[in-house]
Design a protein around this motif. Sequence first.
Motif, short mmCIF file in Angstrom:
data_model
loop_
_atom_site.label_atom_id
_atom_site.label_comp_id
_atom_site.label_asym_id
_atom_site.label_seq_id
_atom_site.Cartn_x
_atom_site.Cartn_y
_atom_site.Cartn_z
N ILE A 309 0.88 -1.12 0.06
CA ILE A 309 -0.11 -0.07 0.13
C ILE A 309 1.04 1.17 0.12
CG2 ILE A 309 -1.82 -1.14 1.31
CD1 ILE A 309 -1.00 1.02 3.73
N ASP A 310 0.07 2.37 -0.23
CA ASP A 310 0.96 3.81 -0.12
C ASP A 310 0.83 4.09 1.38
OD1 ASP A 310 1.89 6.39 0.06
OD2 ASP A 310 0.54 7.08 -1.71
N THR A 311 1.95 3.96 2.35
CA THR A 311 1.88 4.31 3.67
C THR A 311 1.13 5.54 3.99
OG1 THR A 311 4.24 4.95 3.70
CG2 THR A 311 3.61 2.52 4.01
N VAL A 312 1.20 6.44 2.85
CA VAL A 312 0.97 7.93 3.10
C VAL A 312 -0.57 7.69 3.56
CG1 VAL A 312 0.24 10.24 2.21
CG2 VAL A 312 2.35 9.14 1.75
N ASP A 313 -1.42 7.06 2.84
CA ASP A 313 -2.76 6.82 3.39
C ASP A 313 -3.07 6.35 4.54
OD1 ASP A 313 -3.36 7.63 0.58
OD2 ASP A 313 -3.76 5.57 -0.03
N ALA A 314 -2.18 5.29 5.25
CA ALA A 314 -2.47 4.94 6.46
C ALA A 314 -2.22 5.76 7.66
CB ALA A 314 -1.73 3.75 6.43
N VAL A 315 -1.20 6.71 7.40
CA VAL A 315 -0.82 7.52 8.63
C VAL A 315 -1.36 9.03 8.27
CG1 VAL A 315 1.06 6.22 9.35
CG2 VAL A 315 1.39 8.09 7.62
N ALA A 316 -2.36 9.18 7.25
CA ALA A 316 -2.72 10.60 6.97
C ALA A 316 -3.40 11.21 8.26
CB ALA A 316 -3.92 10.38 5.77
N TRP A 317 -4.14 10.38 8.99
CA TRP A 317 -4.93 10.93 10.10
C TRP A 317 -3.87 11.60 10.86
CZ3 TRP A 317 -3.54 9.64 15.01
CH2 TRP A 317 -2.84 8.37 15.35
N LYS A 318 -2.56 10.98 11.15
CA LYS A 318 -1.61 11.56 12.06
C LYS A 318 -0.94 12.79 11.63
CE LYS A 318 3.30 10.52 13.16
NZ LYS A 318 3.73 11.51 12.01
N ASN A 319 -0.93 13.01 10.30
CA ASN A 319 -0.58 14.25 9.77
C ASN A 319 -1.78 15.26 9.43
OD1 ASN A 319 2.13 12.95 9.53
ND2 ASN A 319 1.41 12.05 7.84
N GLY A 320 -2.86 15.01 9.90
CA GLY A 320 -3.85 16.06 10.01
C GLY A 320 -4.94 15.92 8.88
N ILE A 321 -4.69 14.99 8.20
CA ILE A 321 -5.45 14.75 6.66
C ILE A 321 -6.76 13.72 6.85
CG2 ILE A 321 -5.40 14.40 4.42
CD1 ILE A 321 -2.63 15.65 4.53
N PHE A 322 -7.66 13.83 6.35
CA PHE A 322 -8.57 12.51 5.92
C PHE A 322 -8.15 12.45 4.33
CE2 PHE A 322 -11.66 14.59 8.98
CZ PHE A 322 -11.81 13.39 9.82
N GLN A 323 -7.79 11.09 4.01
CA GLN A 323 -7.38 10.80 2.91
C GLN A 323 -8.00 9.59 2.51
OE1 GLN A 323 -3.56 11.92 1.60
NE2 GLN A 323 -3.10 9.94 0.34
#
Length: 398
Positions: A309-323
């Motif tokens: 997977i694209d790990t950015v999607d999994a941790v988007a919440w931590k970075n302040g984003i709904f993705q």
Amino acid sequence: MQSDNNELRYQELAAKWLDGSITPEEEKEFADWYNAGLDKPLQVPESFAASEEVHRQRLLRKIREEIQMEVPEQRRGIAWPKWVAAAAVILGIIAVGTYFWAERTIMPATTGKAGAVAEADITPGGNKAMLTLANGAQIVLDSANNGVLATQGNTAIIKSQSGQLIFDISKQTAGTDDIAPDAINTLSTPKGGQYVIILPDGTKVWLNAQSSLHFPTAFNAKERVVQLSGEAYFEVAKDKRKPFHVQSKGADIEVLGTHFNVMAYTNEPVMETTLLEGAIKVSKDNRSETIRPGKQVQLSDQGMQIRSIDTVDAVAWKNGIFQFNDTHLKNIMRQVERWYDVKIDYASLPDKRYNGMVFRNSNLSEVLKMLEMAGDIRFEVVDKTIKVINKRAEKITE
């Protein structure tokens, strides 16, 4: 004719924003246009991207670049520049085809009556958590003062100026209570809450909304073991002598020192463990799998599955984003429910999928408006309960 000219101008600005050729003056014009709102959709010519997926990736890459340039490291995920947030809301959800909806009209308020978005808008969640100590004492962290909150043995429990909870074993404390080595503390977040904690071994944990983390007052055993309910991102302090274990929903995740995300809510059908750095071993029942960065282990009633997977999607919440990446509306609304502390009428949800992103510091109305723009639905919010209305069905009955 003037309206047509304006639309062509906004299309031109959208294209320039995407390819990076927009000037500061045009950038301001683009943001001002968004903040004023339009009364009809803005069509972006298909030539701006070869396909929907290419367009989506290009858009997300551009927004990430802007975030990196505009937001200081210590503030990322907390306070986004206004124009970047505006652009994300404008361009965040890509529907089938190449239509970017820009309408921002807030529907009339509801006072017991149905309406799309309440005038008294629902604000996003924030740093809210409860710390329950091993002796049963409870500390409401969002209202607690900064500084030392309590002591356990030789450990000082500190709320930092940045709002993090730190278990600091470097502090020499006096007059502390005797603490059993197996005594357990609990950090829990409500709906609409999140919190960051640094455990006694130096491991840093970001706890998402409606989650709880159980951990010992000190890691004195041969292994460091914590229990998780909900979702958390871990940056584990390296200690080869003491493997670190996260236990959740009957599964065990073993690491030595690594970065990974665990999503294990009780109302989610799948538990997901995503690795960003290092290596972890995930075990449940009679099966164990060791995975590398970029992989995700999914545990469900169907067993264990591993995917890239694209790990950015999994941790988007931590970075302040709904993705959202081909995400079911039902899954999206569960995230909305946890972050905005609302109720969802799940029986009314259509079987729809979405791609896009929106910042978690947006009010509820902005998130719902984006979802409305991307499909034939609208939302009614009554007494903090969200119901979906099918626009096509409405037209048929009219």
